[in-house]
Write a protein that holds these residues in place. Structure first.
Motif, PDB file in Angstrom:
ATOM      1  N   ASN A  29      -2.210 -48.641  -2.898  1.00 12.00           N
ATOM      2  CA  ASN A  29      -1.901 -49.593  -3.954  1.00 12.00           C
ATOM      3  C   ASN A  29      -3.110 -49.676  -4.862  1.00 12.00           C
ATOM      4  O   ASN A  29      -4.133 -50.223  -4.478  1.00 12.00           O
ATOM      5  CB  ASN A  29      -1.605 -50.986  -3.375  1.00 12.00           C
ATOM      6  N   THR A  54      -2.670 -49.729   1.036  1.00 17.09           N
ATOM      7  CA  THR A  54      -3.685 -50.740   1.290  1.00 17.09           C
ATOM      8  C   THR A  54      -3.045 -52.108   1.452  1.00 17.09           C
ATOM      9  O   THR A  54      -2.318 -52.561   0.574  1.00 17.09           O
ATOM     10  CB  THR A  54      -4.682 -50.793   0.117  1.00 17.09           C
ATOM     11  N   ASN A  64      -6.165 -55.543  -2.163  1.00 11.90           N
ATOM     12  CA  ASN A  64      -5.847 -54.529  -3.177  1.00 11.90           C
ATOM     13  C   ASN A  64      -5.694 -55.111  -4.575  1.00 11.90           C
ATOM     14  O   ASN A  64      -5.210 -54.440  -5.473  1.00 11.90           O
ATOM     15  CB  ASN A  64      -4.570 -53.776  -2.783  1.00 11.90           C
ATOM     16  N   ALA A  67      -9.283 -51.206  -3.508  1.00 16.08           N
ATOM     17  CA  ALA A  67      -8.321 -50.512  -2.659  1.00 16.08           C
ATOM     18  C   ALA A  67      -9.012 -49.969  -1.427  1.00 16.08           C
ATOM     19  O   ALA A  67     -10.178 -49.545  -1.485  1.00 16.08           O
ATOM     20  CB  ALA A  67      -7.654 -49.362  -3.416  1.00 16.08           C
TER      21      ALA A  67
END
Length: 462
Positions: free
Chosen positions: A4, A44, A78, A98
């Motif tokens: 992500n 993530t 994230n 991330a």
């Protein structure tokens, strides 16, 4: 493998296309590195407020302004919008977050040794390792030409000066120059238009200009003698910079009966300083050291002796040129560069306490170090930068000096005792009797009236 990836849109919107592409590439490189070392095949996970944030390390451990730093840890989430990072007390732009990594950009001048703090949600703590910040100073000639013998307005390529002496800057980045000799005049330097415009030919020498409390009105003290010792010049942006000659008014008989003490400026006033406590303008009488203040709206002045129970001879009793600036933190404290006495004085407008802040009274020289051990040679116009450093144009040593908030004196740029007209880094740059300087608080740039070289220089500190 998928991650992500959320890039902070607020940061990216402030960057130009070239910078934006650079940061995107750096972020993609970061993710690529994470992919190689991670065995996690999922995306993530977001920050979990029920779990602690683990701070592991960061790299690199040193750099300058805009150096990209990767912070490593666990439970970092994230979403860069949930993350805050500080280098000492200065916030760092967040580029992305991330897979246990946060990419940030080193802020400008956070301090020589930095504690990096990471804040996510309610979790806030610092890395144990310290980050070393390296300052970079570069000076470049903005306008003017060495060796010219006449003043000429026009474009930056055409303009020339004789004795560019003192400077100030307004809230839009326009520079205002007190130009002495051939002719005495107040000059506006527009960086946006790259033009030099003569606003007013003065009947006598203009001294160090400053802005009023709004940042839009320029006030310029006139040099002395009996005719002009109470006079100053005013330029208002709302009046298209049309010049107005003003006089500081003496207390009336009723004012004096009420306790206001009359003043005598003997004979010169080299600078004004505005106190944020009372919005009054303060000046120092050249030949006796007495302080005078006046209301910039009514122009009514008075001697400070009336407020200080007979205390006289403030900020050095000797006959000397002097340049004033107030401390923005300790707002009653004023600093005074005593040119002829080669030192920096301090003065408290509430208590009347005064003394030598840096240098030794009457002893010229050049020495960096603790304020009481440092030596100066003809210090002139001063400013306080955004970090609380006192920056000083030093005529006699041909350089720019700095006094830190901790009272340590250093040479910012220029080679003490050596004249020249070389642009560049501190190792190479030279000046010739700089008299004036000002600071644009929007980006911290310092502008220097390099009088001996007959030009205006720009000092960028990163």
């Amino acid at each position: 493998m998928k991650f992500n990836i959320i890039i902070n849109n607020k940061i990216m919107s402030k960057l130009n296309m070239k910078s934006a592409l650079m940061y995107i590439l750096c972020w993609l490189l970061l993710i690529s590195c994470v992919e190689k070392e991670s065995s996690n095949t999922g995306s993530t996970p977001p920050y979990n407020p029920e779990q602690s944030v683990v701070r592991e390390s960061f790299t690199p451990v040193e750099g300058g302004m805009a150096t990209q730093v990767i912070l490593k840890g666990e439970n970092l989430g994230n979403d860069p919008n949930l993350v805050k990072v500080y280098f000492n007390n200065k916030p760092a732009p967040i580029i992305g977050c991330a897979s246990g990594r946060v990419l940030v950009v080193t802020p400008r001048q956070p301090g020589d040794t930095c504690v990096i703090s990471l804040v996510i949600g309610k979790d806030s703590s610092a890395f144990s390792q310290k980050y070393v910040y390296h300052t970079r100073e570069i000076v470049a000639t903005l306008v003017g030409q060495k060796g010219t013998t006449s003043f000429k307005a026009g474009t930056f390529g055409e303009a020339t000066f004789v004795d560019p002496t003192y400077l100030t800057v307004d809230d839009e980045g326009n520079l205002f120059l007190a130009h002495q000799n051939s002719p005495h005049s107040v000059v506006m330097i527009s960086q946006q238009n790259q033009t030099v415009t003569q606003l007013f030919v003065c009947p006598n020498k203009p001294n160090a200009p400053s802005t009023d409390i709004t940042g839009r009105i320029i006030v310029v003290p006139a040099d002395g003698n009996e005719t002009y010792k109470d006079t100053y010049f005013e330029f208002d942006a709302d009046a298209q910079w049309a010049p107005r000659t003003r006089r500081i008014l003496h207390p009336s008989a009723e004012d004096r009966a009420a306790g206001m003490l009359d003043f005598n400026i003997n004979l010169y006033k080299h600078s004004f300083a505005i106190c944020m406590l009372d919005s009054m303008v303060y000046l120092r009488s050249n030949r006796d050291g007495y302080m005078v203040k006046f209301n910039p709206k009514t122009r009514l002045g008075q001697s400070m002796d009336a407020d200080l129970n007979g205390v006289k001879d403030i900020c050095n009793p000797a006959n000397t040129d002097s340049y004033l600036v107030f401390d923005p933190v300790n707002k009653s404290r004023m600093y005074c560069a005593s040119t002829g006495q080669h030192c920096i004085h301090y003065y408290d407008v509430l208590t009347g306490e005064t003394g030598v802040y840096a240098g030794k009274l009457g002893e010229s020289g050049w020495k960096d170090g603790p304020a009481e051990e440092a030596r100066f040679y003809q210090p002139r116009q001063m400013v306080l930068d955004n970090e609380g450093n006192l920056i000083i144009a030093e005529q006699g040593n041909h350089c720019i000096r700095k006094i830190s908030p901790q009272g340590v004196v250093s040479t910012v740029i220029g080679i003490a005792g050596k004249t020249g007209n070389q642009d560049g880094s501190p190792e190479d740059a030279t000046f010739n009797a700089p008299w004036g300087l000002c600071i644009d608080r929007r980006d911290g740039s310092i502008y220097i009236a390099d009088r001996g070289n007959r030009c205006i220089r720009k000092l960028t500190i990163e």
